[in-house]
Write a protein that holds these residues in place. Sequence first.
Motif, PDB file in Angstrom:
ATOM      1  N   PHE A  62       3.969   6.790  15.901  1.00  0.00           N
ATOM      2  CA  PHE A  62       4.629   7.966  15.328  1.00  0.00           C
ATOM      3  C   PHE A  62       5.881   7.563  14.556  1.00  0.00           C
ATOM      4  CE2 PHE A  62       7.979  11.159  15.675  1.00  0.00           C
ATOM      5  CZ  PHE A  62       7.382  12.224  15.024  1.00  0.00           C
ATOM      6  N   VAL A  63       6.773   6.803  15.215  1.00  0.00           N
ATOM      7  CA  VAL A  63       8.017   6.396  14.565  1.00  0.00           C
ATOM      8  C   VAL A  63       7.729   5.508  13.361  1.00  0.00           C
ATOM      9  CG1 VAL A  63      10.171   5.120  14.869  1.00  0.00           C
ATOM     10  CG2 VAL A  63       9.329   6.608  16.702  1.00  0.00           C
ATOM     11  N   GLY A  64       6.785   4.576  13.525  1.00  0.00           N
ATOM     12  CA  GLY A  64       6.430   3.698  12.411  1.00  0.00           C
ATOM     13  C   GLY A  64       5.859   4.465  11.239  1.00  0.00           C
ATOM     14  N   GLY A  65       5.043   5.464  11.552  1.00  0.00           N
ATOM     15  CA  GLY A  65       4.477   6.281  10.484  1.00  0.00           C
ATOM     16  C   GLY A  65       5.534   7.052   9.724  1.00  0.00           C
ATOM     17  N   LYS A  66       6.518   7.598  10.444  1.00  0.00           N
ATOM     18  CA  LYS A  66       7.607   8.325   9.793  1.00  0.00           C
ATOM     19  C   LYS A  66       8.426   7.383   8.902  1.00  0.00           C
ATOM     20  CE  LYS A  66       7.198  12.608  10.926  1.00  0.00           C
ATOM     21  NZ  LYS A  66       6.986  13.629   9.875  1.00  0.00           N
ATOM     22  N   LEU A  67       8.738   6.208   9.412  1.00  0.00           N
ATOM     23  CA  LEU A  67       9.502   5.245   8.623  1.00  0.00           C
ATOM     24  C   LEU A  67       8.723   4.802   7.390  1.00  0.00           C
ATOM     25  CD1 LEU A  67      11.045   3.042  11.468  1.00  0.00           C
ATOM     26  CD2 LEU A  67      12.192   4.795  10.091  1.00  0.00           C
ATOM     27  N   LEU A  68       7.424   4.593   7.546  1.00  0.00           N
ATOM     28  CA  LEU A  68       6.585   4.204   6.416  1.00  0.00           C
ATOM     29  C   LEU A  68       6.578   5.295   5.351  1.00  0.00           C
ATOM     30  CD1 LEU A  68       4.544   2.245   5.129  1.00  0.00           C
ATOM     31  CD2 LEU A  68       2.744   3.450   6.400  1.00  0.00           C
ATOM     32  N   TRP A  72       7.888   4.717   1.496  1.00  0.00           N
ATOM     33  CA  TRP A  72       7.111   4.759   0.254  1.00  0.00           C
ATOM     34  C   TRP A  72       7.340   6.018  -0.549  1.00  0.00           C
ATOM     35  CZ3 TRP A  72       3.828   8.655  -0.887  1.00  0.00           C
ATOM     36  CH2 TRP A  72       3.206   9.363   0.159  1.00  0.00           C
ATOM     37  N   ALA A  73       7.760   7.113   0.113  1.00  0.00           N
ATOM     38  CA  ALA A  73       7.962   8.366  -0.616  1.00  0.00           C
ATOM     39  C   ALA A  73       9.359   8.482  -1.202  1.00  0.00           C
ATOM     40  CB  ALA A  73       7.689   9.560   0.300  1.00  0.00           C
ATOM     41  N   LEU A  74      10.358   7.854  -0.555  1.00  0.00           N
ATOM     42  CA  LEU A  74      11.740   8.060  -0.983  1.00  0.00           C
ATOM     43  C   LEU A  74      12.497   6.743  -1.216  1.00  0.00           C
ATOM     44  CD1 LEU A  74      12.642  10.994   1.445  1.00  0.00           C
ATOM     45  CD2 LEU A  74      12.161  11.164  -0.996  1.00  0.00           C
ATOM     46  N   ALA A  75      12.558   5.885  -0.216  1.00  0.00           N
ATOM     47  CA  ALA A  75      13.425   4.715  -0.288  1.00  0.00           C
ATOM     48  C   ALA A  75      13.035   3.759  -1.414  1.00  0.00           C
ATOM     49  CB  ALA A  75      13.420   3.985   1.051  1.00  0.00           C
ATOM     50  N   ILE A  76      11.774   3.336  -1.445  1.00  0.00           N
ATOM     51  CA  ILE A  76      11.344   2.388  -2.482  1.00  0.00           C
ATOM     52  C   ILE A  76      11.462   2.995  -3.878  1.00  0.00           C
ATOM     53  CG2 ILE A  76       9.378   1.073  -3.364  1.00  0.00           C
ATOM     54  CD1 ILE A  76       8.511   0.604  -0.481  1.00  0.00           C
TER      55      ILE A  76
END
Length: 214
Positions: A62-68, A72-76
């Motif tokens: 769950f946490v990994g999915g949120k971070l991913l 990819w949607a915002l940080a990168i």
Amino acid sequence: LGRFSPHQTRRWWHRWQHLYLWAFYGLLAIKMQTVDDLRYIVTGRLGDHRVPRPTGGDLVIFVGGKLLFVGWALAIPMLLHPVWTVLFYYVVASLVLGTVMVLVFILPHLVAKSEFPLPREDTGRMDRPWAVHQALVTVNFSPGNRILTWLVGGLNYHKEHHLFPRICHVNYPGISKVVEDTCRDFNVPYNTHRSFWAGIAAHYRWLRHMGRID
């Protein structure tokens, strides 16, 4: 903000709900991504129902999915483009996603052709059998439209989706004929919107009706 069922109390602002509610539909995806998922984890509840909190590997996923997702949607993208540009397109994409998600599940339920039964006060149970109940509270839309069926994963055959949730959706068009014949044999309505746009029009009329009639 919205009155969708005749069993809900009508407020004065509901008179205009057929105009303003559409603007809120698009917020569903953002709400799910930023609020709902985290609230479920913290409270361990879905509405009034208690659900087990994820632990161990499930929590890591769950946490990994949120971070991913944030990555990819915002940080990168923010490393390559201005922040306001990234946020603008994230909001636009999320509004489109939210609107589509809401419409796909609203058209089969929140329309005049769908019934809104309540359980008995003394037993808390419905009067009709489960399968009959599912047939009465769902309305299909745009049957036979192969492109739409593919895009929404068969959810336009919503009656079949409720009756046979464990059957792969690619079979819904085929079994819909059997369901329709069975409904006819038992005098159960098999209601359908002829198209996606007909369903939207029906939902608009229902919102207007619910906003004006007590």
